[in-house]
Design a protein around this motif. Structure first.
Motif: not given
Length: 268
Positions: A143-159, A93-105
């Motif tokens: 940017p493509m590698a960041v977006i694809v890998l983020k999708g995989f990281f999102d699927g990893i349980p926080n537990d 978690p950090f500030r402006f994370k959503a803005i950073m993601f859309f900037f990369i997108l």
């Protein structure tokens, strides 16, 4: 219907193999051969003498090494940087994370040709032209590698992350112990696509290199071909020697390449 698909597949494979077979056969013909008909391309005599001339008399093998070195380093660093960026966007978690993601997108919407002039100016100011560093550093943003890998990281349980944190593990331990091993297929796919993209890159080496000792294959082959405009054998030898390494890599990593294309959504 299966036999129909198989027949069509075999016919399509043969059609795509014809240029490759023609290239290989012509490359072992004698230099200065005369061709008066179609079958003259495939009839003896054969000779490998031109291979020796190209290997010893040109910088082709140096260009092969340059391509492997640059593509290999770019692949390792790009995947590493993209994985760290994707991990931060996904789990930290950090500030402006959503803005950073859309900037990369948004980076996917900007064609590389649109940034080539400012990139050249930056490389010139940093004295990176005519160097391996200039070929490598300028190719690390993906940017493509960041977006694809983020999708995989999102699927990893926080537990899983919380369990490592309870054991005293920090950000880097979570990244190395959980994130990277669990996303190995995606990392391999991105690595292969990055390697292919770097191997085939022509525009940036064309603009940033003037020293022929640093040429990569896409830059060096056209330079070499211009010397053999009236010969058939030497251009085919050059193409064959240049194609063999990447064909071997494709045969070894065929499944990963296909999987990588399906993961990234790239067609063609």
């Amino acid at each position: 219907m299966k036999w129909v698909y198989r027949i069509v597949s075999v016919i399509a494979a043969c059609v795509f193999l014809i240029p490759l077979v023609w290239m290989l056969v012509v490359s072992i013909k004698q230099e200065g051969m005369k061709v008066s008909g179609l079958f003259d391309w495939f009839t003896p005599p054969y000779s490998f003498a031109v291979y020796g001339q190209i290997i010893s008399g040109t910088k082709l093998m140096q260009w092969v090494w340059n391509s492997f070195f640059v593509a290999g380093v770019v692949t390792v660093l790009t995947v590493l940087v993209a994985a760290m960026a994707a991990y931060a966007l996904s789990k930290i978690p950090f500030r402006f994370k959503a803005i950073m993601f859309f900037f990369i997108l948004a980076g996917l919407l900007v064609p590389g040709e649109a940034t080539i002039i400012p990139l050249y100016q930056v490389a010139k100011d940093m004295h990176l032209l005519n160097s391996y560093q200039g070929l490598i550093v300028t190719a690390l943003a993906s940017p493509m590698a960041v977006i694809v890998l983020k999708g995989f990281f999102d699927g990893i349980p926080n537990d899983l992350i919380e369990s490592v944190q309870m054991d005293g593990g920090g950000v880097w331990k979570i990244f190395a112990v959980i994130m990277l091993p669990l996303t190995r297929p995606a990392l391999a796919s991105m690595a292969i696509l990055t390697f292919i993209g770097s191997w085939n890159n022509f525009l940036w080496p064309f603009l940033s290199l003037t020293n022929d000792k640093l040429f990569t294959l896409p830059m060096g082959i056209p330079t070499l071909m211009s010397q053999y405009s009236e010969d058939y054998v030497k251009p085919m030898v050059v193409n064959t020697l240049s194609s063999i390494p990447i064909i071997i890599l494709f045969v070894i990593f065929e499944r990963q390449i296909i999987k990588g294309i399906s993961l990234s959504g790239i067609k063609g």
